[in-house]
Enzyme design. Sequence first.
Site, PDB file in Angstrom:
ATOM      1  N   GLU A 204      35.762 124.526  17.459  1.00 56.11           N
ATOM      2  CA  GLU A 204      35.373 123.425  18.339  1.00 56.11           C
ATOM      3  C   GLU A 204      34.674 123.905  19.608  1.00 56.11           C
ATOM      4  OE1 GLU A 204      37.987 120.164  18.982  1.00 56.11           O
ATOM      5  OE2 GLU A 204      38.542 119.976  16.880  1.00 56.11           O
TER       6      GLU A 204
ATOM      7  N   HIS B  63      45.889 122.502  21.282  1.00 57.95           N
ATOM      8  CA  HIS B  63      46.337 123.443  20.265  1.00 57.95           C
ATOM      9  C   HIS B  63      46.903 124.694  20.924  1.00 57.95           C
ATOM     10  CE1 HIS B  63      44.380 121.820  16.461  1.00 57.95           C
ATOM     11  NE2 HIS B  63      43.870 121.042  17.419  1.00 57.95           N
TER      12      HIS B  63
END
Length: 557
Positions: A276, A543
């Site tokens: 990402e 995360h």
Amino acid sequence: MAPSAAGCGGRAGTTGAPGQEQGDVVVPLTPLSSPPDPPDPLAMPLRESPFPNRALAALDYLAEGLLAPSFWAVNHLLDLQPTTAERRRQRERRCGRCGGCAGRALAGSGCAAVLLLSLPLAALGLLLWLPVQAARRPFAYQRTAGTAPAEPWDLRQRRTFTFLSANVCLLPSGLAKFSNLGQTPQRAAYIARHLAPAPPEPAHPRAGLAEPWHGGARGYGGTLRTPAGSAAGQVPGQVLAEVPVPVSVSVEAAEPVPAVLSERFPADADFVCLQEVFDAGAAAVLRRQLGGTFPHVLSEVGGRGLRGGQLKLLDSGLLLASRYPPLAARYRGFPNGTREDALAAKGLLAVQVLLGSARGRRLVGYVGCTHLQAPAADAAVRDAQLTLGLRWLRQFRQAQEQPGDVVAFDVLCGDLNFDNCSAGDELNQRHRLFEEYRDPCRQGPGQDTPWAIGTLLNYLKIYEEPVSTPEKLKRTLSQPMGRHQFLAGPILSTGQPDPAATCPWQGRRVDYILYRPHHGAVPLQTEVAGFSFITQLATRSDHLPVALRLDVAPAPP
């Protein structure tokens, strides 16, 4: 949405001949003492631009300029949605919520006006941008140091390699708000600074990684242990059995946990695999900072524009930084992305790296980086992507291996977007990928090791006090009730919470580092030397990064 700008530094890739897979490139390195091989038809020198000529690069630059005003307006419109932390700050101000709403309404009107006025330019820019992307190579290669000759490797000695994988959620700030994140430029600077910190070095060479208890009863290669001794003898960054408990976590729930939580990245990482990294500015910041520690960086991975009948506005978001020079790299995009994931060129990046030489033989390693379909209901899509990824990894190894090569390791990193505890992910948990690659945190389908924890945070709670710093997040997740409160819990196939899930849970572990054991007559064997869940990105990602240390040692006779 405007495409990312071309990165700085050397570039590599190939558009390929007719019928040839796009994305293959062999980087010429200093030859070894073995006899020269026939010229590789895919070999090519590094180039400064991802485009074959300056005219196409100029057109790409022009197209991005025409798209920039509309991209700015859309990004700022989306960025008006406040995060939970911004809402809290607004409530604490005197003006309260009314003042914040009025300010957003005024800013939104201005952004909408800019968007409407810039639409003609955006249409022209899109007409230029789409055909130019068809000629662009599938990744950018930055080399910040000259490639040294391959170092000799004594196959009788043990070597250690450290791998780090992290989903950093570096989308444009407006899109990042959907994950309760924002301020992408500031987050990118923080992440880059801590991934490649300046000296001094840590006091302990293994700081930031837990070590297994070799010969333990649990696990395939030993289990992670809770270190003995007092806090004075604690390795910096590790969690002991006795840890402070946050105010919001019940002290009654405290129990000893293995030393697998670290509040910082390992300083000796050899390979960094990020997911990402979609924002162009963030990618540039990462390349610039990482280049001082990792001489080789692959970024801007994936093809944008029209690909297989789908419009790709974003690349794959993958970035790979390595201390070792790449011999070859290939990107292949998943053809079955759906819903919002169809707008990104998600796929698999496979890289062969040169680790050294032994008696004229190349010592090589393989590193794969991927990011699978995200929506929880798309287990069948992820299953097909796992099958494709496994096949592509095999094909890449077969295409790049040369007679006499010694393979030290084969590692796959990434955000696979499924866990090993949810009933809704059962299809993916049983994929044959786990028959070929080993997961250090897994005991079997649906069952993780007792010391493993989830890597997906409850994104609505990432700014709360008990998880607001790396140190606090580490202390909180070391307790069962802390994990239950701040980690995402097991889900059904619809994505809804599983009411039958046992409480407290370990959390959803969606970020993986897998390795393939050696088979056949190979003079080396691979052992897990450590594994960590890292809290360095508290409030900066939803995360937890993970790190794996592998020992490559001589195989027993």
